[in-house]
Design an enzyme around this catalytic site. Structure first.
Site, PDB file in Angstrom:
ATOM      1  N   ARG A 147       0.841  -1.201   0.000  1.00 29.62           N
ATOM      2  CA  ARG A 147       0.000   0.000   0.000  1.00 29.62           C
ATOM      3  C   ARG A 147       0.873   1.246   0.000  1.00 29.62           C
ATOM      4  O   ARG A 147       2.017   1.235   0.434  1.00 29.62           O
ATOM      5  CB  ARG A 147      -0.918   0.001   1.219  1.00 29.62           C
ATOM      6  CG  ARG A 147      -1.867  -1.187   1.263  1.00 29.62           C
ATOM      7  CD  ARG A 147      -2.695  -1.169   2.523  1.00 29.62           C
ATOM      8  NE  ARG A 147      -3.692  -0.129   2.505  1.00 29.62           N
ATOM      9  CZ  ARG A 147      -4.077   0.554   3.578  1.00 29.62           C
ATOM     10  NH1 ARG A 147      -3.499   0.348   4.739  1.00 29.62           N
ATOM     11  NH2 ARG A 147      -5.003   1.470   3.483  1.00 29.62           N
TER      12      ARG A 147
ATOM     13  N   ARG B 271      -3.214   1.755  13.708  1.00 29.52           N
ATOM     14  CA  ARG B 271      -2.154   1.179  14.541  1.00 29.52           C
ATOM     15  C   ARG B 271      -2.539   1.402  16.002  1.00 29.52           C
ATOM     16  O   ARG B 271      -3.317   2.299  16.299  1.00 29.52           O
ATOM     17  CB  ARG B 271      -0.815   1.824  14.241  1.00 29.52           C
ATOM     18  CG  ARG B 271      -0.347   1.592  12.800  1.00 29.52           C
ATOM     19  CD  ARG B 271       1.015   2.173  12.545  1.00 29.52           C
ATOM     20  NE  ARG B 271       1.378   2.036  11.148  1.00 29.52           N
ATOM     21  CZ  ARG B 271       2.523   2.474  10.641  1.00 29.52           C
ATOM     22  NH1 ARG B 271       3.407   3.082  11.410  1.00 29.52           N
ATOM     23  NH2 ARG B 271       2.775   2.306   9.361  1.00 29.52           N
TER      24      ARG B 271
ATOM     25  N   LYS C  59       4.177  -7.612  11.828  1.00 35.13           N
ATOM     26  CA  LYS C  59       3.670  -7.965  10.515  1.00 35.13           C
ATOM     27  C   LYS C  59       4.282  -9.267  10.024  1.00 35.13           C
ATOM     28  O   LYS C  59       5.509  -9.394   9.908  1.00 35.13           O
ATOM     29  CB  LYS C  59       3.968  -6.843   9.518  1.00 35.13           C
ATOM     30  CG  LYS C  59       3.416  -7.095   8.122  1.00 35.13           C
ATOM     31  CD  LYS C  59       3.478  -5.845   7.264  1.00 35.13           C
ATOM     32  CE  LYS C  59       2.891  -6.082   5.891  1.00 35.13           C
ATOM     33  NZ  LYS C  59       2.776  -4.841   5.104  1.00 35.13           N
TER      34      LYS C  59
END
Length: 257
Positions: free
Chosen positions: A62, A254, A125
């Site tokens: 992204r 986040r 991640k």
């Protein structure tokens, strides 16, 4: 160990949509998504085509970010799919569910989803998804860190983790095959019923469910409580006494602070 297309094809078994002759694997490629989009531009249908790479040098995430993978250190793949409409709501969320189900089937536990397209474990991640659409054809790009060598710097601006550091040793061919099979299953359901039937399952895996998060967008940063997604796949945020629907692709959530 490098991917073996014959092994993957055998693992797909009776699947008719994604069969061995429709799987391409490159030793090195800039981006599996870019290769698939190039097929569309050349007038070739990509429905049921799989593109895998041992090394990806300029994979896309992204906001134009780059996703680089070391040799045989990740599953870097793109899945081609024929769309029924040009604006499929919640498709990247369904893809995330297919990836998590695949990892669970291989014994990997405690994997979560971050809206709209990240796979996370232990707050870091593990992988990501990028859906791109052209001419009613959809490219679903998937990257999963399997074993990133010590000293290799992934170009991501957040903590990351790989499957081996979580304590699991899995076969990349098996993971690729499971991801393909679960996309075939879930995309079939998505095609007939849309995202609404998946919302509860996605919320059960939401990494930030009922937690305060910071929302970053072109307009700046705001803070609210993440309430999960609605039946369309929009992220619901409680802030200032009301609930806001977040739908823009240029938004990132986040943990607050």
């Amino acid at each position: 160990m490098k991917h073996n297309i014959n092994n993957i094809a055998a693992m797909l078994g009776a699947s008719q949509k994604y069969c061995g002759g429709r799987i391409r694997c490159f030793e090195e490629i800039e981006s599996t998504n870019s290769w698939m989009l190039g097929q569309i531009q050349s007038g070739r249908p990509i429905d049921g085509i799989i593109c895998l790479a041992e090394t990806q040098t300029a994979g896309r995430g992204r906001y134009g970010s780059t996703w680089v993978t070391p040799p045989s250190g990740a599953v870097a793949m793109s899945i081609g799919w024929r769309l029924e409409n040009k604006n499929p709501q919640g498709l990247s969320l369904v893809s995330g569910l297919a990836v998590v189900r695949s990892l669970q089937e291989l014994g990997v536990k405690n994997i979560k989803l971050k809206w709209p397209n990240d796979i996370v474990a232990d707050g870091a991640k593990l992988g990501g998804i990028l859906v791109e659409i052209a001419d009613f054809q959809c490219v679903i790009g998937i990257g999963i860190n399997v074993h990133i060598p010590a000293g290799f710097a992934l170009p991501v601006n957040q903590p990351w983790v790989d499957i081996s550091s979580l304590g699991y040793q899995i076969d990349r061919d098996r993971l690729a095959a499971q991801i393909i099979l679960n996309h075939e299953r879930l995309l079939g359901r998505y095609r007939s019923g849309g995202f609404s039937g998946f919302a509860d399952k996605w919320n059960a895996l939401h990494a930030y469910q009922n937690r305060m998060v910071d929302i970053f967008s072109a307009g700046g940063r705001s803070t609210g409580m993440a309430l999960g997604v609605d039946k369309s796949g929009a992220l619901l945020i409680a802030r200032d006494g009301s609930i806001h629907r977040i739908t823009s692709g240029e938004v990132s959530a986040r943990p607050a602070g």
